[in-house]
Design a protein around this motif. Structure first.
Motif, PDB file in Angstrom:
ATOM      1  N   LYS A  11      -6.063   7.692  -2.950  1.00  0.00           N
ATOM      2  CA  LYS A  11      -4.048   7.492  -2.025  1.00  0.00           C
ATOM      3  C   LYS A  11      -3.578   8.688  -1.044  1.00  0.00           C
ATOM      4  O   LYS A  11      -3.334   7.895  -0.109  1.00  0.00           O
ATOM      5  CB  LYS A  11      -3.051   7.491  -3.355  1.00  0.00           C
ATOM      6  CG  LYS A  11      -3.817   6.279  -4.658  1.00  0.00           C
ATOM      7  CD  LYS A  11      -2.328   5.222  -4.092  1.00  0.00           C
ATOM      8  CE  LYS A  11      -3.159   3.639  -4.498  1.00  0.00           C
ATOM      9  NZ  LYS A  11      -2.741   3.533  -6.464  1.00  0.00           N
ATOM     10  N   TRP A  54       1.865  10.443  -5.169  1.00  0.00           N
ATOM     11  CA  TRP A  54       2.545  11.639  -4.392  1.00  0.00           C
ATOM     12  C   TRP A  54       1.492  12.556  -3.905  1.00  0.00           C
ATOM     13  O   TRP A  54       1.871  13.487  -4.345  1.00  0.00           O
ATOM     14  CB  TRP A  54       4.294  11.889  -3.957  1.00  0.00           C
ATOM     15  CG  TRP A  54       3.999  12.176  -2.707  1.00  0.00           C
ATOM     16  CD1 TRP A  54       4.471  13.320  -2.934  1.00  0.00           C
ATOM     17  CD2 TRP A  54       4.707  12.046  -1.854  1.00  0.00           C
ATOM     18  NE1 TRP A  54       4.873  14.159  -1.177  1.00  0.00           N
ATOM     19  CE2 TRP A  54       4.764  13.006  -0.542  1.00  0.00           C
ATOM     20  CE3 TRP A  54       4.412  10.564  -1.089  1.00  0.00           C
ATOM     21  CZ2 TRP A  54       5.317  12.876   0.481  1.00  0.00           C
ATOM     22  CZ3 TRP A  54       4.656  10.133   0.612  1.00  0.00           C
ATOM     23  CH2 TRP A  54       4.508  10.781   1.276  1.00  0.00           C
ATOM     24  N   VAL A  70       0.674  -1.565   0.316  1.00  0.00           N
ATOM     25  CA  VAL A  70       0.116   0.379  -0.248  1.00  0.00           C
ATOM     26  C   VAL A  70       0.652   1.087  -0.149  1.00  0.00           C
ATOM     27  O   VAL A  70       0.371   1.924  -1.028  1.00  0.00           O
ATOM     28  CB  VAL A  70      -1.071  -0.051   0.949  1.00  0.00           C
ATOM     29  CG1 VAL A  70      -1.829   0.843   1.335  1.00  0.00           C
ATOM     30  CG2 VAL A  70      -2.421  -1.262   1.059  1.00  0.00           C
ATOM     31  N   GLY A  71       2.183   1.056   0.923  1.00  0.00           N
ATOM     32  CA  GLY A  71       3.276   2.376   1.324  1.00  0.00           C
ATOM     33  C   GLY A  71       3.558   2.400  -0.983  1.00  0.00           C
ATOM     34  O   GLY A  71       3.280   3.991  -0.707  1.00  0.00           O
ATOM     35  N   VAL A  72       3.966   1.664  -1.426  1.00  0.00           N
ATOM     36  CA  VAL A  72       4.734   1.780  -2.969  1.00  0.00           C
ATOM     37  C   VAL A  72       3.554   2.317  -3.103  1.00  0.00           C
ATOM     38  O   VAL A  72       4.054   3.344  -4.581  1.00  0.00           O
ATOM     39  CB  VAL A  72       4.933   0.414  -3.213  1.00  0.00           C
ATOM     40  CG1 VAL A  72       5.196   0.983  -4.723  1.00  0.00           C
ATOM     41  CG2 VAL A  72       5.685  -0.337  -2.623  1.00  0.00           C
ATOM     42  N   VAL A 101       0.863   4.364  -2.644  1.00  0.00           N
ATOM     43  CA  VAL A 101       0.911   6.162  -1.670  1.00  0.00           C
ATOM     44  C   VAL A 101       2.115   6.720  -2.774  1.00  0.00           C
ATOM     45  O   VAL A 101       1.701   7.953  -3.027  1.00  0.00           O
ATOM     46  CB  VAL A 101       0.897   5.718  -0.438  1.00  0.00           C
ATOM     47  CG1 VAL A 101       0.638   7.681   0.249  1.00  0.00           C
ATOM     48  CG2 VAL A 101      -0.657   5.344  -0.393  1.00  0.00           C
ATOM     49  N   GLY A 102       3.347   6.420  -1.794  1.00  0.00           N
ATOM     50  CA  GLY A 102       4.158   6.721  -2.618  1.00  0.00           C
ATOM     51  C   GLY A 102       4.568   6.872  -3.980  1.00  0.00           C
ATOM     52  O   GLY A 102       4.935   8.138  -4.256  1.00  0.00           O
ATOM     53  N   ALA A 103       4.206   6.555  -5.412  1.00  0.00           N
ATOM     54  CA  ALA A 103       4.127   7.103  -6.594  1.00  0.00           C
ATOM     55  C   ALA A 103       3.276   7.206  -6.884  1.00  0.00           C
ATOM     56  O   ALA A 103       3.350   8.286  -7.718  1.00  0.00           O
ATOM     57  CB  ALA A 103       3.597   5.089  -7.303  1.00  0.00           C
TER      58      ALA A 103
END
Lengths: 201, 118
Positions: free
Chosen positions: A173, A52, A44-46, A48-50
């Motif tokens: 996101k 941003w 999930v983090g990846v 969100v980070g992608a």
């Protein structure tokens, strides 16, 4: 809708295999589900980070976000109270303590079993698992009907972990930060809320 | 009511604090993985193939997690023995809690959150 159907299918498959004792006990006791959850958070983090925009939402809404977990607690208690009206033989404190679990089924059922006994403990366990399932299955509908807080409100304490991926998918996101914040506050609150409700009502 | 007698207020509060603090360690791990993921996502956001793959993998992991939840439910006699007698009541309570939360959060969403650029 297709996604929800697959989720339900996997859950039912798990129930069947679990009941038939096909899955070896060792697989569950070595905390496999917990590790899967860690992997899920990473993924999930990846996502969100992608994509941003995560913290722009905090700038935009500022302190309004703080009200989200508060509104979920009030809403759960009101909703539980309304349902209680249909069960004349149920005590107020019993109904309200069950909904005070906010989806955190393991801890709330433990506390309720300890204070009110096996039967209500079982209700708390099932009711809060249902809450998680309802969130996983119907978040697309809730977001459509009630706006971006839909999945976060429905998920309650689970918004920070198990229901986070569906929230990220259907609310967007940028709502992950709000979901994690709300989920953490509610998770920490559950034992206090359950105990408080059982003492006061 | 009788089991309540074995708990005094202070003991109950102590239980609550203990239960919450136990969860803090687990949540720290969750947040650490989330932040690690966000960092990786920021670093690799231009690799669109990877990001698409991650979305699919996230879906698959949710399915796996639900499978495990199902297994835990199936293995739990407390649930399997009571689902017919107490399941309906449990489901109604959770539906009540969900819709109560949805309505209250909708009020926050509609009237208290800023509508700029949303």
């Amino acid at each position: 809708m297709r996604n929800s159907a697959i989720i339900l299918l996997f859950f039912i498959l798990g129930v069947c295999l679990g009941e038939e004792n096909v899955i070896p006990e060792s697989m569950m006791t070595m905390d496999l589900p917990t590790y899967v959850l860690y992997v899920l958070m990473l993924l999930v983090g990846v996502g969100v980070g992608a994509d941003w925009k995560a913290f722009t939402i905090l700038k935009k809404h500022k302190f309004g976000i703080l009200l989200v977990p508060f509104s979920i607690v009030i809403g759960s208690l009101i909703g539980g109270g309304v349902v209680k009206l249909f069960f004349s033989d149920m005590l107020w404190k019993d109904a309200l303590s069950v909904v005070s679990g906010l989806g955190y089924y393991s801890l709330s059922s433990l506390f309720i079993t300890d204070i009110r006994g096996e039967e209500l403990g079982a209700i708390a366990l099932m009711s809060n698992i249902f809450r998680e399932l309802i969130t996983l299955l119907f978040t697309p509908f809730f977001v459509w009907l009630f706006g971006c807080l839909g999945g976060i409100a429905s998920g309650g304490a689970t918004a920070m972990d198990t229901t986070l991926p569906v929230i990220a998918k259907y609310s967007g996101k940028e709502w992950v930060v709000v979901a994690v914040f709300s989920g953490i506050v509610l998770t920490l609150l559950v034992p206090f809320l359950v105990t408080f409700v059982l003492q006061v009502f | 009511m009788k089991s309540l007698k074995t708990h005094n207020g202070l003991k109950l509060l102590e239980n609550c604090i203990l239960a919450s603090s136990k969860k803090v360690g687990f949540m720290t791990y969750l947040l650490a993985f989330l932040i690690l993921g966000i960092t990786l996502g920021v670093l690799f956001k231009n690799v669109s193939k990877l990001i698409k793959g991650v979305d699919k993998l996230t879906q698959a992991t949710v399915y796996l997690l639900l499978f495990f939840l199902g297994v835990q439910v199936g293995k739990n006699p407390k649930i399997m023995n009571n689902i017919l007698s107490l399941g309906g009541q449990s489901l109604l309570l959770s539906i009540g809690a969900v819709f109560g939360s949805l309505l209250c959060s909708w009020i926050v969403y509609r009237f208290l959150l800023s509508k700029k650029n949303i």
